[in-house]
Motif scaffolding. Structure first.
Motif, PDB file in Angstrom:
ATOM      1  N   UNK A 154      65.301  16.334  97.657  1.00 39.88           N
ATOM      2  CA  UNK A 154      65.933  15.095  97.219  1.00 39.88           C
ATOM      3  C   UNK A 154      66.851  15.341  96.027  1.00 39.88           C
ATOM      4  N   UNK A 155      67.937  14.551  95.941  1.00 44.08           N
ATOM      5  CA  UNK A 155      68.949  14.742  94.908  1.00 44.08           C
ATOM      6  C   UNK A 155      68.558  14.043  93.606  1.00 44.08           C
ATOM      7  N   UNK A 156      69.377  14.220  92.604  1.00 49.48           N
ATOM      8  CA  UNK A 156      69.230  13.478  91.354  1.00 49.48           C
ATOM      9  C   UNK A 156      69.705  12.036  91.544  1.00 49.48           C
ATOM     10  N   UNK A 157      69.394  11.172  90.588  1.00 53.95           N
ATOM     11  CA  UNK A 157      69.819   9.769  90.664  1.00 53.95           C
ATOM     12  C   UNK A 157      70.437   9.300  89.351  1.00 53.95           C
ATOM     13  N   UNK A 158      70.953  10.238  88.539  1.00 64.14           N
ATOM     14  CA  UNK A 158      71.583   9.844  87.284  1.00 64.14           C
ATOM     15  C   UNK A 158      73.025  10.328  87.272  1.00 64.14           C
ATOM     16  N   UNK A 159      73.686  10.173  86.108  1.00 66.82           N
ATOM     17  CA  UNK A 159      75.107  10.476  86.020  1.00 66.82           C
ATOM     18  C   UNK A 159      75.432  11.964  85.945  1.00 66.82           C
ATOM     19  N   UNK A 212      80.149   1.415  79.532  1.00 63.05           N
ATOM     20  CA  UNK A 212      79.411   2.669  79.502  1.00 63.05           C
ATOM     21  C   UNK A 212      78.016   2.465  80.087  1.00 63.05           C
ATOM     22  N   UNK A 213      77.548   3.494  80.794  1.00 63.51           N
ATOM     23  CA  UNK A 213      76.186   3.489  81.297  1.00 63.51           C
ATOM     24  C   UNK A 213      75.248   4.003  80.206  1.00 63.51           C
ATOM     25  N   UNK A 214      73.958   4.062  80.523  1.00 61.52           N
ATOM     26  CA  UNK A 214      72.967   4.488  79.527  1.00 61.52           C
ATOM     27  C   UNK A 214      73.170   5.927  79.085  1.00 61.52           C
ATOM     28  N   UNK A 246      78.365   7.372  80.492  1.00 61.91           N
ATOM     29  CA  UNK A 246      79.428   7.476  81.480  1.00 61.91           C
ATOM     30  C   UNK A 246      80.395   6.303  81.317  1.00 61.91           C
ATOM     31  N   UNK A 247      81.653   6.607  81.205  1.00 64.89           N
ATOM     32  CA  UNK A 247      82.683   5.579  81.003  1.00 64.89           C
ATOM     33  C   UNK A 247      83.230   5.124  82.358  1.00 64.89           C
ATOM     34  N   UNK A 248      83.354   3.812  82.537  1.00 64.81           N
ATOM     35  CA  UNK A 248      83.937   3.279  83.761  1.00 64.81           C
ATOM     36  C   UNK A 248      84.695   1.997  83.439  1.00 64.81           C
TER      37      UNK A 248
END
Length: 949
Positions: free
Chosen positions: A141-146, A663-665, A668-670
């Protein structure tokens, strides 16, 4: 592999050879193994013995000539290096021959490399050391964060081969790519590396590999933009072909077996049996234990509870009756004999069958059959449509005694593919519902397939304004856990996209979806009780119910009613035809009447006067009578009675802008990207927002749309765009009012306008969502600002930084010099001065708000001078001036005349006294007058009014 140079050094070394009897001891064959040297230019190689422990000297066999480099073994075989011959795999093992397989993920198999880095788009440091691919037994299974997590595997192929794997990719909040890099460092083309999402099943992916060195990469980056949970990517059953041989066979994993020599793969054990690793047969479970298919062990049977059975209705019998029955969920895993176990309830009494669904009739055997073409029914008997009418064709399911023939129910299991359970959705008379599942994480799917759509004969010639089809269903969900109910549409059940999703319990409600393409012919409803792992039947009482499904204009459909239509002629056998453009049909008459001026016809209600919808303020009906448009021009009357003329054509091209960064926790800028197509007539280019995360991609179009954009360098684009949606695909009207058709644009959202009121464009979307049941809407305020010259300024409300305060209505403020009103002939008046030495001066001044003079200096350079008139009750009502000519000897810089305190007559008189000499030549005065251009502007651009003199 050892090289040929190694052999030369080994033979020519002045030191004792490793197998010298004076320095070495004899060893067993288990102390060493055989390898081939690398191939030479002639395709030859040597077989050499290599010690298993490098620091132990052994009596090794001499090198011998090996097989040709092109040599390979078949499936089910391995190369015996001692004999240099292919031999069949023993029972309990398997081999791909020229390939390798990875189907066990208790640990990361040898050769796989995990790597995680911080996404380059992030503005804050993040710890990515634990953001890697994780083995989970049957899959990884993969990661789930940025963080960006990469799983890689390097393989050298002796001939062209393939790599295949199965993946589960349910969430487009993760960017998932697979690519290959060869020994020339050439990577897979960027357009073909992005994987297609999969809602409820594992998808299989295969790609060809070139001979030589290949490095395989699986890479993911998650973007948890709104703090919601992200579902990981799962990968299993990786197989690679193209290697020359395998020197050993692989043991079958637990739950599988191979009963014959030379097996290319292992088969799963059937239900109620199990196997250990390397098994040649499956063993039967003992009494009071059970096992699912592919199990490595048996489990004790639990006591039966009311969660282990479901209820259904039997099909109508020949007497027209049905019966409520209870059935055990198959495969049955519970025990009725243990203490506290429940028994299966007795069947209910027989009841009269409900009618058939609309468009069907009851046969002599109490079965339901469709009515013939040109007939209709309410579910009992078929009747022919009267003359002057046409059948309203489609499918309407509201009685559920049997599952319709074009609907299918099945179960998908994330970990092991399809479940052995036979029932996912079951009919229950007035509704169809989800039965208790074997596992609470199962996906319970109900699929409806149709052949396509065709408009009624009366609408064929008017397809532009008619709905192709619409599907409407009524449902409810009852949940105690984090259940999810989703509706999907697409070409088939394996390639459809999620349209809407509901979470938790939902009261009985209706949902409607407009079908716009004949390629959308498959619809799937999916219910999942929970995503919590290791729960079997903890939430089996949670359920979804669908009470009715109605889909219109289906090819091969049935009719529940007939509709009046206009006829091509007065003959009784004449065909139905559509009403002319701009006409509606009078209820029940077949007569077409003309709609009032500047109205359009509703696509969902072409009958009755209510079908005529009046266009909003300052919009005009299009040629097809299907919508209203704005030509970007309008007139606005001020409170003082002045008429202001606007032309927003310079702003009509699609304009895009970003919100302020979010920004995420993990930093990450969006951004939120908005595209606006303000106005325009037929042929205008709509605003478009795209999703470029997955291989399928999609785009939406309208007047206003939004997508979420993340700056990134993990792919060929400089940015990645996701979650596009339309804010407005219909223009409602253009006005200075702050409320129009229940859409509000409050003044307090933005700083107050300085002088002129804002012109507001109102839009609405026809697409409804769970949060926005009336659809989304938008309001764009156009504000006159002559100081904005280089780039227009579009801003969002400061207290609603995402552009919306309620998630449904979006607000924008657009400052521009092109948002200022244009001056026309009605905005100025002519002023004639008194004669001075035989010369009379004629000047022009504006009557509205402000006046601008444009005068030519001795250097023929122009500049603006603003005249503000506020004296008196009648603003800008100017008396005749003594003179407004430019006199000889006047200073090169024009004087700014402040008209706020003195009367205009007094100011003009004072200006005339500034003439340096009372004597001027007539030809000089005329020449000066010819250079005087009085220009009026509200928008920072000039309008020469001398042409009106």
């Amino acid at each position: 592999m050892l090289t040929f140079m190694y052999l030369l050094k080994l033979f020519d070394s002045p030191f004792p050879h490793p197998w010298d009897a004076n320095t070495c001891v004899l060893s067993l064959q288990s102390d060493y193994h055989f390898e081939y040297t690398e191939c030479d230019a002639l395709g030859s190689r040597w077989r050499v013995a290599v010690p298993n422990k490098a620091d132990i000297c052994t009596d090794l066999p001499d090198p011998v000539k090996g097989t040709q480099c092109s040599f390979s073994c078949s499936e089910g075989e391995f190369l015996n290096m001692q004999l240099q011959e292919c031999q069949k795999c023993a029972v309990g093992t398997y081999s791909l021959g020229t390939g390798v397989a990875f189907d066990e993920w208790d640990t990361l198999p040898p050769g796989f490399v995990n790597h995680a880095v911080t996404t380059s788009a992030g503005d804050a440091p993040a710890d990515c050391s634990n953001s890697t691919w994780t083995p989970k037994g049957d899959y990884v299974t993969s990661n789930t964060d940025e963080c960006t997590a990469t799983l890689s595997y390097a393989v050298s192929l002796k001939k062209p081969g393939t790599v295949s794997f199965e993946y589960f990719y349910p969430d487009d909040s993760i960017y998932f790519e697979f690519f290959i890099q060869n020994d020339q460092c050439q990577s897979t083309d960027s357009k073909s590396r992005w994987m297609k999402t999969s809602e409820s099943n594992f998808n299989k992916y295969m790609v060809e590999l070139s001979s030589g060195n290949n490095v395989l990469y699986w890479r993911t980056t998650a973007y948890t933009l709104e703090g919601s949970a992200v579902k990981p990517v799962l990968i299993k059953n990786i197989a690679i072909s193209g290697v020359a041989f395998t020197s050993e066979c692989f043991h079958c994993k637990p739950g599988t077996y191979s009963a014959k020599q030379g097996s290319a793969r292992c088969a799963p054990c059937p239900a109620e049996t199990y196997s250990n690793k390397g098994a040649s047969v499956c063993r039967q479970c003992e009494q009071d234990t059970y096992a699912e298919a592919g199990s490595g062990s048996c489990k004790p049977r639990p006591a039966c509870t009311n969660r282990d059975y479901f209820y259904t209705h039997t099909p109508c019998d020949s007497e027209g009756t049905t019966q409520l029955m209870y059935k055990w969920i198959e495969p049955k895993v519970c025990s009725e004999t243990v203490e506290e176990a429940v028994k299966l309830p007795a069947s209910g009494e027989k009841q009269t069958c409900p009618p058939c669904n609309p468009g069907f009739f009851v046969t002599n055997s109490s079965a339901c059959e469709p009515c013939d073409k040109g007939f209709y029914s309410n579910g009992k008997a078929c009747s022919k449509c009267p003359v002057g009418t046409e059948p309203v064709v489609g499918f309407e399911y509201k009685w559920w005694n049997t599952m319709p023939s074009n609907m299918k129910s099945d179960i998908s299991r994330r970990d092991f593919g399809n479940s052995g359970q036979s029932t996912a959705w079951e009919v229950a008379g007035e509704y169809v519902y989800t039965t208790p599942g074997d596992q609470d994480t199962d996906y319970l799917m109900l699929t409806l397939d149709v052949p396509g759509y065709r408009l009624p004969q009366s609408m064929v010639k008017d397809s532009e304004r008619s709905e192709l089809s619409r599907i409407t269903f009524v449902f409810e969900t009852t949940c105690t856990a984090d259940c999810k109910f989703a509706f999907l549409a697409g070409f088939n059940r394996w390639s459809n996209d999620e349209v809407e999703q509901w979470k938790g319990s939902n009261s009985k409600q209706s949902y409607s979806y407009l079908i716009q393409s004949n390629s959308t012919i498959s619809f799937t409803w999916i219910f999942q009780r929970t995503e919590e792992l290791n729960t079997e039947r903890k939430y089996s009482a949670d359920a979804a119910k669908i009470f009715s499904i109605h889909i219109t204009n289906v090819i091969g459909g049935v009719a529940s009613e007939c509709r009046r239509c206009a006829l091509s002629s007065a003959e009784a056998s004449s065909a139905c035809v559509p009403c002319p453009l701009g006409h509606y049909m009078v209820n029940g008459t077949g007569v077409c009447e003309s709609c009032p001026l500047n109205t359009f016809i509703r696509a969902d209600q072409p009958v009755g006067e209510a079908a005529c919808v009046k266009c909003g303020p300052n919009t005009q009906r299009n040629k097809a009578h299907t919508a209203c448009l704005s030509d970007c021009a309008l007139d606005v009357q001020t409170r003082g009675g002045a008429l202001l003329h606007y032309n927003f054509s310079p702003l009509s091209n699609v304009t895009g802008f970003h919100s302020s960064p979010r920004f995420t926790s993990k930093g990450l800028r969006y951004f939120h990207r908005f595209n606006l197509g303000l106005c325009g007539t037929e042929g205008r280019v709509p605003a478009t927002c795209v999703e470029n995360v997955t291989a399928s991609g999609r785009e939406v179009k309208g007047y206003v749309c939004q997508s979420t954009v993340v700056p990134s360098d993990i792919r060929s684009q400089s940015t990645v765009s996701t979650q596009p949606f339309v804010i407005g695909d219909t223009i409602i009207g253009v006005t200075t009012d702050t409320l129009l058709n229940s859409i509000s644009s409050p003044n307090w959202l933005f700083p107050p306008a300085p002088v002129l009121p804002d012109v507001i464009f109102y839009y609405k979307s026809s697409e409804t969502t769970q949060a926005c049941k009336q659809g989304r809407s938008g309001a764009i305020r156009l504000r006159c600002d002559p100081s904005v010259t280089e780039k227009d300024q579009i801003t969002l409300p400061s207290n609603c930084s995402e552009g919306t305060c309620d998630g449904c209505t979006f607000h924008f403020l657009w400052r521009s010099q092109h948002a200022c009103p244009l001056c026309t002939k009605n905005n100025y008046r002519e002023i004639v001065s008194a004669c001075i030495q035989g010369i009379q001066v004629v000047a022009c001044v504006t009557l509205d708000f402000c006046c601008y003079f444009w005068k030519k200096t001795r250097k023929l350079q122009y500049k603006y001078s603003k005249l503000i008139i506020s004296s008196g009750n009648n603003e800008c009502e100017l008396p005749t001036a003594d003179s407004c000519a430019i006199m000889e000897g006047e200073d090169a810089e024009d004087d700014l005349l402040d008209l706020t305190k003195k009367s205009f007559f007094t100011k003009m008189r004072s200006f005339s006294r500034e003439v340096s000499s009372p004597f001027i030549h007539a030809d000089r005065v005329i020449k000066q007058l010819l250079t005087v251009c009085v220009l009026i502007t509200f928008r920072g651009r000039q309008t020469d009014l001398t042409q009106f003199h």
